[in-house]
Design a protein around this motif. Sequence first.
Motif, PDB file in Angstrom:
ATOM      1  N   PHE A 158      -9.275  47.263  22.821  1.00 11.83           N
ATOM      2  CA  PHE A 158      -8.627  48.313  23.610  1.00 11.83           C
ATOM      3  C   PHE A 158      -7.199  47.916  23.989  1.00 11.83           C
ATOM      4  CE2 PHE A 158      -7.443  50.002  27.766  1.00 11.83           C
ATOM      5  CZ  PHE A 158      -7.517  51.366  27.522  1.00 11.83           C
ATOM      6  N   LEU A 159      -7.044  46.728  24.523  1.00 16.33           N
ATOM      7  CA  LEU A 159      -5.714  46.304  24.978  1.00 16.33           C
ATOM      8  C   LEU A 159      -4.731  46.157  23.822  1.00 16.33           C
ATOM      9  CD1 LEU A 159      -6.635  43.696  27.740  1.00 16.33           C
ATOM     10  CD2 LEU A 159      -5.719  46.005  28.068  1.00 16.33           C
ATOM     11  N   SER A 160      -5.243  45.788  22.640  1.00 19.03           N
ATOM     12  CA  SER A 160      -4.345  45.601  21.492  1.00 19.03           C
ATOM     13  C   SER A 160      -3.680  46.909  21.064  1.00 19.03           C
ATOM     14  CB  SER A 160      -5.109  44.996  20.313  1.00 19.03           C
ATOM     15  OG  SER A 160      -6.074  45.897  19.810  1.00 19.03           O
ATOM     16  N   LYS A 161      -4.233  48.039  21.463  1.00 23.05           N
ATOM     17  CA  LYS A 161      -3.615  49.333  21.163  1.00 23.05           C
ATOM     18  C   LYS A 161      -2.367  49.573  22.004  1.00 23.05           C
ATOM     19  CE  LYS A 161      -7.977  51.664  19.981  1.00 23.05           C
ATOM     20  NZ  LYS A 161      -8.852  52.827  20.294  1.00 23.05           N
ATOM     21  N   HIS A 162      -2.255  48.819  23.094  1.00 19.51           N
ATOM     22  CA  HIS A 162      -1.187  49.065  24.052  1.00 19.51           C
ATOM     23  C   HIS A 162      -0.247  47.878  24.253  1.00 19.51           C
ATOM     24  CE1 HIS A 162      -3.303  52.752  25.273  1.00 19.51           C
ATOM     25  NE2 HIS A 162      -4.399  52.025  25.229  1.00 19.51           N
ATOM     26  N   ILE A 163      -0.699  46.672  23.898  1.00 18.69           N
ATOM     27  CA  ILE A 163       0.082  45.474  24.182  1.00 18.69           C
ATOM     28  C   ILE A 163       0.185  44.608  22.932  1.00 18.69           C
ATOM     29  CG2 ILE A 163       0.234  43.383  25.592  1.00 18.69           C
ATOM     30  CD1 ILE A 163      -1.472  44.884  27.688  1.00 18.69           C
ATOM     31  N   ASP A 164       1.379  44.498  22.404  1.00 16.31           N
ATOM     32  CA  ASP A 164       1.592  43.640  21.236  1.00 16.31           C
ATOM     33  C   ASP A 164       1.311  42.183  21.605  1.00 16.31           C
ATOM     34  OD1 ASP A 164       2.373  45.822  19.731  1.00 16.31           O
ATOM     35  OD2 ASP A 164       4.516  45.511  20.094  1.00 16.31           O
ATOM     36  N   GLY A 165       0.635  41.487  20.734  1.00 12.66           N
ATOM     37  CA  GLY A 165       0.409  40.063  20.923  1.00 12.66           C
ATOM     38  C   GLY A 165      -0.741  39.703  21.834  1.00 12.66           C
ATOM     39  N   ILE A 166      -1.483  40.688  22.338  1.00 10.86           N
ATOM     40  CA  ILE A 166      -2.581  40.363  23.256  1.00 10.86           C
ATOM     41  C   ILE A 166      -3.648  39.514  22.571  1.00 10.86           C
ATOM     42  CG2 ILE A 166      -3.940  42.433  22.801  1.00 10.86           C
ATOM     43  CD1 ILE A 166      -3.439  40.783  26.250  1.00 10.86           C
ATOM     44  N   ARG A 167      -3.820  39.686  21.267  1.00 10.79           N
ATOM     45  CA  ARG A 167      -4.822  38.889  20.553  1.00 10.79           C
ATOM     46  C   ARG A 167      -4.432  37.413  20.481  1.00 10.79           C
ATOM     47  NH1 ARG A 167      -8.740  41.826  18.160  1.00 10.79           N
ATOM     48  NH2 ARG A 167      -8.368  44.059  17.854  1.00 10.79           N
ATOM     49  N   ASP A 168      -3.157  37.136  20.656  1.00 10.60           N
ATOM     50  CA  ASP A 168      -2.697  35.746  20.592  1.00 10.60           C
ATOM     51  C   ASP A 168      -2.739  35.051  21.957  1.00 10.60           C
ATOM     52  OD1 ASP A 168      -2.101  36.007  17.853  1.00 10.60           O
ATOM     53  OD2 ASP A 168      -0.147  36.909  18.325  1.00 10.60           O
ATOM     54  N   ILE A 186      -1.232  40.051  32.981  1.00  9.83           N
ATOM     55  CA  ILE A 186      -2.574  39.965  32.407  1.00  9.83           C
ATOM     56  C   ILE A 186      -2.911  38.506  32.151  1.00  9.83           C
ATOM     57  CG2 ILE A 186      -4.046  40.584  30.455  1.00  9.83           C
ATOM     58  CD1 ILE A 186      -2.500  43.156  30.189  1.00  9.83           C
ATOM     59  N   SER A 187      -4.061  38.093  32.647  1.00  6.77           N
ATOM     60  CA  SER A 187      -4.535  36.738  32.377  1.00  6.77           C
ATOM     61  C   SER A 187      -5.857  36.820  31.632  1.00  6.77           C
ATOM     62  CB  SER A 187      -4.709  35.939  33.667  1.00  6.77           C
ATOM     63  OG  SER A 187      -5.781  36.445  34.441  1.00  6.77           O
ATOM     64  N   ARG A 188      -6.034  35.898  30.715  1.00  6.12           N
ATOM     65  CA  ARG A 188      -7.279  35.892  29.946  1.00  6.12           C
ATOM     66  C   ARG A 188      -8.310  35.046  30.700  1.00  6.12           C
ATOM     67  NH1 ARG A 188      -8.454  34.391  23.614  1.00  6.12           N
ATOM     68  NH2 ARG A 188     -10.707  34.565  23.850  1.00  6.12           N
TER      69      ARG A 188
END
Length: 383
Positions: A158-168, A186-188
């Motif tokens: 979901f977040l990857s649709k809105h935030i570039d690089g969240i998967r990294d 945002i913190s993981r």
Amino acid sequence: MAILWRHSALAGRHAEIGGELEDWNGMGTAWFYDNTPERAKADYEAIRTKAGLMDVSGLKKVHVVGEDAAYVIDRVTTRNVEKIGVGRSTYAAMLDERGLFVDDCVIYHLAVNSWMVVHGTGTGMEQLTKVAAAKNCSVIMDDDLHDMSLQGPVAVDFLSKHIDGIRDLAYFGIIHTKLFGRNVMISRTGYTGERGYEIFVGRKDAVHVWDNILSEGESMGIRPTQFSTLDMLRIESYLLFYPGDNSETFPFEDGSAAGDSLWELGLDFVVSPGKEGFIGAENHYAMEGKERFKIYGVKLSDSMDQMEMFARVHADGKDVGVITYGLSSELNNYSVAIARLHPSVAKAGTKLTVVQPDGTELAATAEEMPFYDKDKQIRTAKG
């Protein structure tokens, strides 16, 4: 009646769902939207299979800023603060002078001389304030900053649709970005054992971000989840809750003052190797090998009954401990619990009997925790 002196901007949204706000850490918190087994099961399974959004703004967000900020946090917590780079966070404990646990926290390094310590119901802020008193450092509690937790396997999708690089973003990493046009951090991190994210946002933007996550995420199975769901998730993920698993709730039978060591809680790993000088350090090290009990797992052998809080644990006819919290999970096909056990039986495979408050006896074994995601690969996954 509890006096609620802290208020979430999301209180109205919780009420619309059916939430009756109850005190947690001074803030009205949606413990339940619908206090039924069906709702509890649905929220638990949503986070384990899809994702859930939870308001955890009741956590205390404490800014520690100034030239001596790092020194203050280093003195108060068990972690070597110098090892925490900007944009990183870590989990830590806080002890009293006896070397006994009084709080846990996540330390966020936001910028040079700027930190945030997020903690629960213990005396973390009091510890920080006391040490900072004679230093070039300010300790500021921030209830404008809200914290909503998006947890579950589809959270990153979901977040990857809105935030570039969240998967990294690595486990315990931090980014400052925009979400739905609003500034967020945002913190993981999270308290579920899943791959999850905590979204910190200012009060004026909290409802906007909450509403958009739920509306856009509905098709992916994202739903609002009640605060009590955390108890179910944390049990199988070996995440302790102060004072719920501690001697403040389960007093020592010999009348000893409340207070548990990190060795007893299984939290000794949060002390950075070789670290000295933190509050209670000498007494902490001196207590190694002197555990009065051990936090350990219990798993029922042939039953899906839920082990109840305060149920006694027996071995060879002797009382050897107490259940703190239990979970019966159809999803994972087990009934498990966190327990305070005598060290002699806190060994995997030890045969136990759980005696429920009504006298019902259940066959069980002692088991290492966590029960779920034993290698912690889910919460730390990359990509």
